[in-house]
Structures are given as C-alpha cells and as structure tokens.
Design a protein around this motif. Sequence first.
Motif, mmCIF file in Angstrom:
data_model
loop_
_atom_site.group_PDB
_atom_site.id
_atom_site.type_symbol
_atom_site.label_atom_id
_atom_site.label_comp_id
_atom_site.label_asym_id
_atom_site.label_seq_id
_atom_site.Cartn_x
_atom_site.Cartn_y
_atom_site.Cartn_z
ATOM 1 N N ALA A 117 51.830 -59.661 64.671
ATOM 2 C CA ALA A 117 51.126 -60.445 63.649
ATOM 3 C C ALA A 117 51.965 -60.536 62.395
ATOM 4 C CB ALA A 117 49.771 -59.816 63.329
ATOM 5 N N CYS A 156 54.636 -57.811 58.563
ATOM 6 C CA CYS A 156 54.666 -57.809 60.029
ATOM 7 C C CYS A 156 54.045 -56.525 60.570
ATOM 8 C CB CYS A 156 56.103 -57.899 60.556
ATOM 9 S SG CYS A 156 56.920 -59.454 60.176
ATOM 10 N N SER A 164 51.595 -62.018 58.345
ATOM 11 C CA SER A 164 50.683 -62.532 57.325
ATOM 12 C C SER A 164 51.303 -63.712 56.590
ATOM 13 C CB SER A 164 50.346 -61.426 56.314
ATOM 14 O OG SER A 164 49.639 -61.960 55.218
ATOM 15 N N LYS A 212 40.205 -59.506 60.607
ATOM 16 C CA LYS A 212 41.517 -59.173 60.043
ATOM 17 C C LYS A 212 42.447 -60.383 60.099
ATOM 18 C CE LYS A 212 42.898 -55.170 61.276
ATOM 19 N NZ LYS A 212 43.443 -54.042 62.072
ATOM 20 N N ILE A 213 42.458 -61.071 61.220
ATOM 21 C CA ILE A 213 43.326 -62.243 61.371
ATOM 22 C C ILE A 213 42.951 -63.316 60.363
ATOM 23 C CG2 ILE A 213 43.862 -64.168 62.922
ATOM 24 C CD1 ILE A 213 43.710 -62.128 65.239
ATOM 25 N N LEU A 263 46.617 -64.197 59.308
ATOM 26 C CA LEU A 263 47.635 -63.744 60.236
ATOM 27 C C LEU A 263 47.942 -64.797 61.290
ATOM 28 C CD1 LEU A 263 46.456 -60.074 60.933
ATOM 29 C CD2 LEU A 263 48.137 -60.856 59.264
ATOM 30 N N LYS A 264 49.213 -64.939 61.588
ATOM 31 C CA LYS A 264 49.664 -65.701 62.748
ATOM 32 C C LYS A 264 49.999 -64.685 63.835
ATOM 33 C CE LYS A 264 49.426 -69.796 60.888
ATOM 34 N NZ LYS A 264 48.462 -70.805 61.366
ATOM 35 N N VAL A 265 49.458 -64.897 65.023
ATOM 36 C CA VAL A 265 49.521 -63.853 66.047
ATOM 37 C C VAL A 265 50.247 -64.351 67.297
ATOM 38 C CG1 VAL A 265 48.158 -62.326 67.508
ATOM 39 C CG2 VAL A 265 47.406 -62.804 65.174
ATOM 40 N N LYS A 304 43.394 -62.017 56.325
ATOM 41 C CA LYS A 304 44.793 -61.767 55.978
ATOM 42 C C LYS A 304 45.693 -62.924 56.380
ATOM 43 C CE LYS A 304 44.307 -56.752 56.093
ATOM 44 N NZ LYS A 304 44.365 -56.621 54.623
#
Length: 360
Positions: free
Chosen positions: A304, A312, A306, A233-234, A239-241, A237
């Motif tokens: 997270a 968010c 995107s 998923k990260i 994502l910055k987590v 998409k």
Amino acid sequence: MITIRNLRKEYPNITPLKDVNCEIEKGEVISIIGPSGTGKSTLLRCINRLETPTCGEILMNGENIMDPKTDLPRIRRKMGMVFQSFNLFSHKMIIENIMMAPMDLLGLSAQEAYEEGMQLLKMVGLAEKAMNYPDELSGGQRQRVAIARTLAMHPEIVLFDEPTSALDPTMVGEVLSVIRRLARDGLTMMIVTHEMKFARDVSTRIFYMDQGIIYEEGSPEEIFDAPKRERTKIFVKRLKVFEREITSRQFDYMEMNTAIEEFGRKQMISQRDIVGLQIVFEELCVQTLLAHMEDTFSILFSAAVSELDGHCSVTVVYSGDRFDPFACCAENLSVKLLAGRAKEYHHCYEDGKNKLEINL
C-alpha cells in the motif's frame, strides 16, 4: 434521538443499504464518509422517509416512523434536510423562500416569519440579500439560504446531503463555516461529506460506510488516526493497494516481481521504496514463509502507498500455526534483511491466520 435497526433498501438492480444499525444522540454531529455509491445519501433519505426502506426500523424519539399509523408529516417537521442542489423556489425572493414553511406548517404570522427569517439570514451572513432572487446569488450563498430555510422550521436534527458537492471550491468554506457554527451551538446533525478535514474538525462521531453497512464508526481520532478495519484504512489514508495471493510453490516469481515494480512506478514512489517492497516479497514470502508452509497454504501479499504522504507499507496474511519470523528466526539472513528495511512491524494471530504488517 434516532435508533436504526436492520435497515435495508433494495432497488431492482442494486442494494445500497444491506443492514444498517446505529443510534444518534441529541447534540451529536455525525459525519458519514465513504466511497461513492455506498448508500450514504440513501441512508439520509430513508431516515426522513424521502425513500421508503425495504425493511428495518427507524425510531425517532422512540416512535417508529416505519409504522403506517405514524403521522409522518409531523415527524418530518422535526427533521431538516439540506440538499446538494439547494432546492430553492426560483420565482420567490430569498426571504419568501424562508417564510413559506413556518407560515404554512408552524402557523406563524407573516410578520413573525419575516422577523425570524431576517434573523436567520443575518446569522448566515445574507441579510442584505433578503429581497434578491435565488438566481442572483452564488452557489455558496444559495446553500447558506437553504440552511437558513431549514432552520426556520426549528428542527431537532438536520440532515446534510453533501452540502458542498455542487459548489465551486472557492465557495465551500463559506458553507462549512455556517455548519461549524451550528455544531458549536449544539444542533444535532448528520452530514454526508467528502470534506475529510471538515469531518474531522466538526464531528463528534464518524460513520464510514461501505458494503451496504456502517463498516466502522468511532471518534474522528479513531477513524482518521487509527482505523481498525482494512477498507476504512484504505479510504481515509487514501491508499493505493497492490494485492496478490500465492497458493502454489510454482507461482510465477518473475511476473510477481515485475508487477510490484510496475505498481511502484505507477504510484511514483522512489526506487528505494520499490526495492523495499520487492525485498519484503522476496525475503519474507519466498525465502521465509514458503519454507514453513504445509502442502496446502495461502499467502496474501498486499503493498500500500498513501497518496497523502507517499508512505509505503506491506501486509502479509498467511495460513498455518502462529509464526512470527521476527521472533522465531531473528538470526536468519532473510529476516535480518527485512529488519534492515522495516521502520516498524506488528504481528498478530487470529482465527488460524497470521497477519504481519511492515512499515517501510
């Protein structure tokens, strides 16, 4: 067509492949995606034995190519390989590059190899370049020649190792269009690529590689629209987590709140969404969950954002018995404040842990 079991590849200081297992059927187009350094290219190079695996099995049409008794050159002739860097012979003309292997390995006459080579060059749009040398062509043209040269050996499967990574962005499309045509023609292919839209459009299956394994696999829709596992998923998409674990009621609340704000500003999200993340942390983690925790507990808070659309979300994983605040404490003020911020939420309970996902 190909079965891989417990494939492992070790180097002195790194192990890119730890335990790879998969099957490739005839006619499939499999795109292999994942972060850099996760063994994608190593997997292809092990399949055609450019690299020798440390252990495991690779079967091609039921024949174990790891067996020392196997006629490896014969098996390799069934596998085409297209490299990042083209690997054309610079001192030979384009048509000569294509003719060499069919003459040497398949026993074609020069005339037969020439006629077939010209047909392949026509297919990739480069018939007029047959008598040119590689350094007279652009990068995209050279890669199309490399594809034609591979096809001249009539492979059962073609392995593409990041075929567009060495190209100027303006040349990527011409190479991908050739691969799309091959996919429509039913050629079996495995493609290591960073072109996500292309992978989605052309593939029958996607392998997401991470941690030395095929971390998740599925159809393009399953991987890009509904990935099941967190790392997938990260990645897909983009994502910055932000992630923190709380294991004590005496944790530094002010530092945590400030860190969430700094994360939001760094990712350039709106002040409204930053406040939303802080409210979820305050009302869910601090005001609601801590009140239900035993003396020993764990609350893992992950926010997270995107890079694709700025969306968010928050995921909170916490220990203890099944506890869904939205179901159990709907009249609680903190839960009402959460409900006012959440566009949707999902709670699940597995292996003694609660997982609550909230989209803002």
